[in-house]
Design an enzyme around this catalytic site. Sequence first.
Site, PDB file in Angstrom:
ATOM      1  N   THR A 292      42.078  -6.450 -97.717  1.00 48.15           N
ATOM      2  CA  THR A 292      41.680  -6.480 -96.232  1.00 48.15           C
ATOM      3  C   THR A 292      41.427  -7.660 -95.862  1.00 48.15           C
ATOM      4  O   THR A 292      41.501  -8.843 -96.161  1.00 48.15           O
ATOM      5  CB  THR A 292      40.548  -5.951 -96.062  1.00 48.15           C
ATOM      6  N   ASP A 293      42.002  -7.902 -94.377  1.00 45.15           N
ATOM      7  CA  ASP A 293      40.568  -8.762 -93.507  1.00 45.15           C
ATOM      8  C   ASP A 293      39.362  -8.721 -93.211  1.00 45.15           C
ATOM      9  O   ASP A 293      38.759  -7.335 -93.514  1.00 45.15           O
ATOM     10  CB  ASP A 293      41.586  -8.174 -92.172  1.00 45.15           C
ATOM     11  N   CYS A 294      38.913  -8.760 -92.465  1.00 45.96           N
ATOM     12  CA  CYS A 294      37.000  -8.863 -92.857  1.00 45.96           C
ATOM     13  C   CYS A 294      36.348  -7.960 -92.280  1.00 45.96           C
ATOM     14  O   CYS A 294      36.502  -7.779 -91.257  1.00 45.96           O
ATOM     15  CB  CYS A 294      36.724 -10.806 -92.374  1.00 45.96           C
TER      16      CYS A 294
END
Length: 764
Positions: A292-294
Amino acid sequence: MKYKNPSLSIAERVADLLAEMTLEEKLGQLLQPFGWKTYVKGDGDVQLTDTFKDAIANGGVGSLYGVLRADPWTEVTLETGLSLREGAEVTNLIQRYAMEHTRLGIPILFGEECSHGHMAIGNTVFPVPLTIGSSWNTELFRQVCQAVAVETRAQGGAATYSPVLDVTRDPRWGRTEECFGEDPYLISEMAIAAVKGLQGDSLNTDHTILATLKHFVAYGSPDGGRNADTVRMGMRELMEKDLLPFQRAVAEGAKSIMTAYNEIDGVPCTSSKELLTHILRDKWGFDGFVITDCGAMSQLRHGHQICETEEEAASLALKAGVDMEMSGETFGQYLQSALDQQLIAVSDLDLAVERILRLKFELGLFERPYVNPALAEQVIGQSSHRELARQAAREGIVLLKNKEQALPLSPSRGKIAVIGPNANNMYNQLGDYTSPQEREQIVTVLDGVRAKCSGFSEVVYAPGCRVKDPSREGFEAAIAAAASAETIIAVVGGSSARDFGEGTIDLKTGAAVITDTFMLSDMDCGEGFDRAQLNLCGVQLELLQELHSLGKKLIVVYINGRPIVEPWIDEHADAIVEAWYPGQEGGHAIADILFGDYNPSGRLTLSIPKHLGQLPVYYNKKRSRGHRYLETDFHPQYVFGYGLSYTSFHYDNIQLNQPSISVDGTCTVSVDVMNTGDMAGHEVVQLYIKDCVSSISRPDKELKGFCKIYLEPGEKRTVHFTISSQELQFVSADLTWIVEPGRFELYTGSNVEQTLSIDLQVVQ
């Protein structure tokens, strides 16, 4: 423990290791905490934090994000950060602790930001992807990515969160600079080059790293150009445009994918099983892992609000196809609870762990978990990488206007005034995702011009104003300097520079001033800095108008992260040079072009509008695009593929080797290109295709090939492009790729509008 035997197949080793792991150890592999929080640098030594040691004791961590990242977010500075050797020593220290204090000794995967160079102190800062895209040189980009991989792996980094493959549709978006442009074919070619350069022929080396394609998917098409906003797009357009670069990069062997923050038609990408499993794995055969992105997983509950609990968010993401969470907060705190609530099964967990372990074996981390600090000192920032950064900047700079051959300049033809807020501000030319820099490592435009004119002409400088500040305090000094010169080089634009504690500039003297006043920040672009306008901020336009009133030759250089729409400048400047963010060697590269030591060869990969109200203005819009506006037409100020040269090129004799082909056949289109000017230079030969009648509405033209060639004065070359079903196909009504019989028009030329054409007949 068979998994430690390198003579066994990776599949056997993964199966054996997975069978040995406890539930706690499996959960740990899915986590990627922030790496800069694992250590503290003291006086002469580095200590691991208790938080990190506790994480290792409680199942371990699969990966760490940004151990070497330095910027205002991490609060790592030049003073508190790590040297080249120290960076390698710290990753070794962390890795050794993880290997020696866990039951199974599973190595940590170090993931680092490398948007345009490893985001660590002392690493080479290359031009941003928008500049790279404007070079239209995939082989050059492959070499850049190879250099980035060498520098990153030398300090222990084994994965990067690049390339960015977002198709940019609205340049008001702050992350435009991180992208290659608006065309999916060009982005696809750059994606392939990135995978080749970063991953090489094998991941199991000391000079290759894992490429992570991002942001999956359609992140470059948010409502209003607002970061992470809703995307309104049907599956056909998604397949033909936004998914295409990812699909081709996966086919090239990319091993990691990062999910996007946005939703598409109501479904967040981070919880989309259709995207992450059915398309990515089942249709494309992707065999890497998804991260995932942060904060994207937490947004499922708190942003998109598609679930009531964090346990549901974690389970939705995992079952959709997410394998690892950047930050690790949701997986780390709630995945065990999701198991207890039977929202997920252990088999779901095993699948994700298996994918992560497989890549660790492919990277050779079990056999070579440590790096050589001496090698880091040797290869990072080496002279060949600096020269590569300079060449990449040179090739990506676009000459937009050159009235009456105002350029190139002569270094011996009178005093030159270098004016403007971006003339000597090193961070303003580097772009977002950049680490703190030593001043001597960066060549500003003022530095480059002074080096060019040394021993020939006097160069005077004044900043005049800041990027966003409304103060005109510096106008008087700038006008006085410009009045004393024969030629004015005005360096204006935008900035994606975070606050590195460098302060601002004294508008009267140009000297650096440390200040706590946030208002004076120049930052108007970068992640989280979307705009409602595309004009110059602050009083930059007023400064240029005052300079123009002096009656001197006015050369405008843009340093910026998105297109600038300023009709007055388009009309009144003698020359306009678009450099985007050209990196650490940008000053030399710009000076090379201004003084004719390099013939500009950059071509636009974004259409630049005449007026903000024309947006969206990307070139490959449908034929059924509707009526023009009352105030203006569809035509942009500068079209896709446009860029001037100091020489001229003539296109002639477009031919097909056969007038018709079958729907699964191939043919070759060729065109003669001749340098008809007095200076050697590069030309970007572009191929566009139009499907004249189709069962689904199609774009008027689509880029389907390009080739960058070098020609001496008077030299002629025949350029060939192969046409196959790959170039002719589109997505049909039932969402399958097809080629329909009929007439196609093929265009070759120097940009999307200046072309020669020929008809091709496709038969059943």
